[in-house]
Structure formats: structure tokens, C-alpha cells
Design an enzyme around this catalytic site. Structure first.
Site, PDB file in Angstrom:
ATOM      1  CG  PHE A   1      -1.881   1.098   1.339  1.00  0.00           C
ATOM      2  CD1 PHE A   1      -2.915   1.215   0.426  1.00  0.00           C
ATOM      3  CD2 PHE A   1      -1.787   2.036   2.347  1.00  0.00           C
ATOM      4  CE1 PHE A   1      -3.843   2.239   0.513  1.00  0.00           C
ATOM      5  CE2 PHE A   1      -2.705   3.061   2.457  1.00  0.00           C
ATOM      6  CZ  PHE A   1      -3.734   3.169   1.535  1.00  0.00           C
TER       7      PHE A   1
ATOM      8  CB  SER B   1       3.057  -4.559   3.114  1.00  0.00           C
ATOM      9  OG  SER B   1       2.404  -3.722   4.031  1.00  0.00           O
ATOM     10  CG  MET B   2      -2.710  -3.952   0.357  1.00  0.00           C
ATOM     11  SD  MET B   2      -3.239  -2.442  -0.469  1.00  0.00           S
ATOM     12  CE  MET B   2      -2.282  -2.530  -1.995  1.00  0.00           C
TER      13      MET B   2
ATOM     14  CG  ASP C   1       6.875  -4.454  10.110  1.00  0.00           C
ATOM     15  OD1 ASP C   1       6.590  -3.256   9.946  1.00  0.00           O
ATOM     16  OD2 ASP C   1       6.518  -5.340   9.310  1.00  0.00           O
TER      17      ASP C   1
ATOM     18  CG  HIS D   1       6.732  -2.912   6.490  1.00  0.00           C
ATOM     19  ND1 HIS D   1       5.948  -3.971   6.912  1.00  0.00           N
ATOM     20  CD2 HIS D   1       6.087  -2.386   5.411  1.00  0.00           C
ATOM     21  CE1 HIS D   1       4.878  -4.072   6.136  1.00  0.00           C
ATOM     22  NE2 HIS D   1       4.943  -3.130   5.222  1.00  0.00           N
TER      23      HIS D   1
END
Length: 253
Positions: free
Chosen positions: A26, A94-95, A194, A224
Site C-alpha cells: 500500500f 505488506s498489502m 517492523d 518492514h
């Protein structure tokens, strides 16, 4: 809108045996996945990393998109790979990991998943207020660039549009509710430190998916965006070994 230099999608046409779909995070871009994609392409595999709608241009364009726009783009690339390749894997960060899980829920024929710091929830107190806040506050400070490696840079937005973030929260809820339908082999990389995605995200995924071939690897030297961080080589090499192992088992079966 014009695409930011470096944010272009990545594509490589290789083998018709193995295809890999890469999904970025994202407010991020394919730039965060390009080195991974190039590593996979060097194996001779067919690779796609689309630029998700609203990304790689302006956060104001992302503000006008919703999770179904991102999912549709990822699914379109998946279907393109499936039409070309015998076996298709989905990797997400992530996303992108959220999208990979949703694709696995909707497409159980996917061969396997590799997730890097996937997001399916947040414990931030403001999350529940997102639908209301999004009506009055267009954006907040950006979430990108969480990298331990000093010379590494993520091409991402410096603002986070709240309407799009509220839509991502809706996707989280949907994915969490159906994690038990994910039965494919899964390799999950989680960074020990993270600052974007809390550890509970990986715990939820690992505890709720129904597959029996599930592995977690903790990355000690990355934050992250691990695909651009100190442990990137570990992620790349491990994902290749994972694909080779799963594909070998499939051929024997």
C-alpha cells in the site's frame, strides 16, 4: 497521471512451467519488488508485478481507488499467468500479502504463497475511526520507507490517503474471516522489527490458515520493506527453494 520514474510494472516472459505474480504494498510501487522479480526471472520463470491502481503517481489518485481496484489488477495478472504457465505462485509484501491471501481464497488452484510482512489487521486505536476521519481528513503522514539498510530507498508516497486506507481495512476484515480456506503451501517472512505491521498480523495468518505446509522465517536484520533491506537475499533465495520444492512435489504427485 504520469507514472513516477522507477514505478513501472515489471514483467518477464520465461518458462511456461512456472509463473510468479508479485504484489507490492500500500502506497508503494513495483520498485520495491523489482530486485525480487529480477532474481526470479534469472531462474528462467515467467514473472509479473503489476503497478496497482492509484500507486506510483500521486497519493490523490490513490485516494480515489478502493481495494477492489487493486484486487482486480492483481487477479488480471494472475489469470494472464495461469493462461501461460503450468504452475503459478503468488508472492506479496505488506498489502501485497493481503491481496495474495485473497487470491488464494478465490483461486485455490494457486500452487503456493510467499508472504513478506503481510497485513490483515492493526491495533492502532485510530483504525476504528477511519471511516469517520476519512470524511474530514484527506491524508496523514506516509507509512513507507521502513528500511534498516541506510542506503536503501523505497519509492512510495509521503502521504497516506485515509479513504483508501479505510478500504484496505475492509479487505483485511474479509481476508481474516476466510483465512481458514487457504490450504496451499505458505512461506511467511516476518521482520523482527517492523514499524508498520504489528507481529499479530503474522500470528493471525499462521494460526488460521488451513494448510499443513506452513513455514515462518523471522528476519533479524530488516524492517518492514524486507525486499529492499539487509535480508533481501535471504527472502529471494528462500522463495526460489520454496517454489522448487513445491513444484517438485507436484510433479511427483
Amino acid at each position: 497521471m504520469p507514472v513516477l520514474p522507477g514505478a513501472e510494472p515489471f514483467a518477464h516472459d520465461g518458462s511456461e512451467d512456472i509463473g510468479v505474480l508479485l504484489c507490492h504494498g500500500f502506497t508503494s510501487t513495483p520498485q520495491s519488488m523489482r530486485a525480487w522479480g529480477e532474481h526470479l526471472a534469472a531462474e528462467g520463470w515467467t514473472v509479473r508485478c503489476p503497478r496497482l491502481p492509484g500507486h506510483g503517481t500521486s497519493w490523490r489518485e490513490l485516494e480515489r481507488t478502493r481495494w477492489r481496484d487493486w484486487y482486480d489488477a492483481a487477479e488480471g495478472s494472475l489469470q494472464e499467468l495461469q493462461a501461460r504457465c503450468r504452475s503459478v505462485f503468488v508472492f506479496g509484501q505488506s498489502m501485497g500479502g493481503t491481496l495474495a491471501l485473497r487470491l488464494a481464497q478465490q483461486h485455490p488452484e494457486i500452487a503456493g504463497l510467499v508472504l513478506v510482512n503481510p497485513s490483515v489487521t492493526t491495533r492502532r486505536r485510530t483504525a476504528a475511526l477511519l471511516p469517520v476521519l476519512a470524511r474530514v481528513v484527506p491524508s496523514i503522514a506516509g507509512l513507507g520507507g521502513d528500511i534498516a539498510k541506510p542506503d536503501a530507498v523505497e519509492l512510495c508516497y509521503d502521504r497516506t490517503p485515509l479513504r483508501a486506507l479505510a478500504s484496505l481495512r475492509e479487505l483485511w476484515q474479509l481476508v481474516r474471516a476466510e483465512l481458514g480456506t487457504v490450504r496451499r503451501p505458505l512461506l511467511l517472512y516476518r521482520s523482527a522489527v517492523d514499524h508498520v505491521v504489528e507481529p499479530v498480523n503474522s500470528t493471525l495468518v499462521l494460526d488460521r490458515v488451513a494448510g499443513t505446509d506452513v513455514t515462518e522465517v523471522v528476519l533479524q536484520d530488516s524492517h518492514h520493506v524486507a525486499t529492499l533491506d539487509h535480508d533481501a537475499a535471504t527472502v529471494f533465495a528462500g522463495s526460489v527453494e520454496f517454489v522448487q520444492r513445491i513444484d517438485r512435489v507436484g510433479e511427483v504427485a
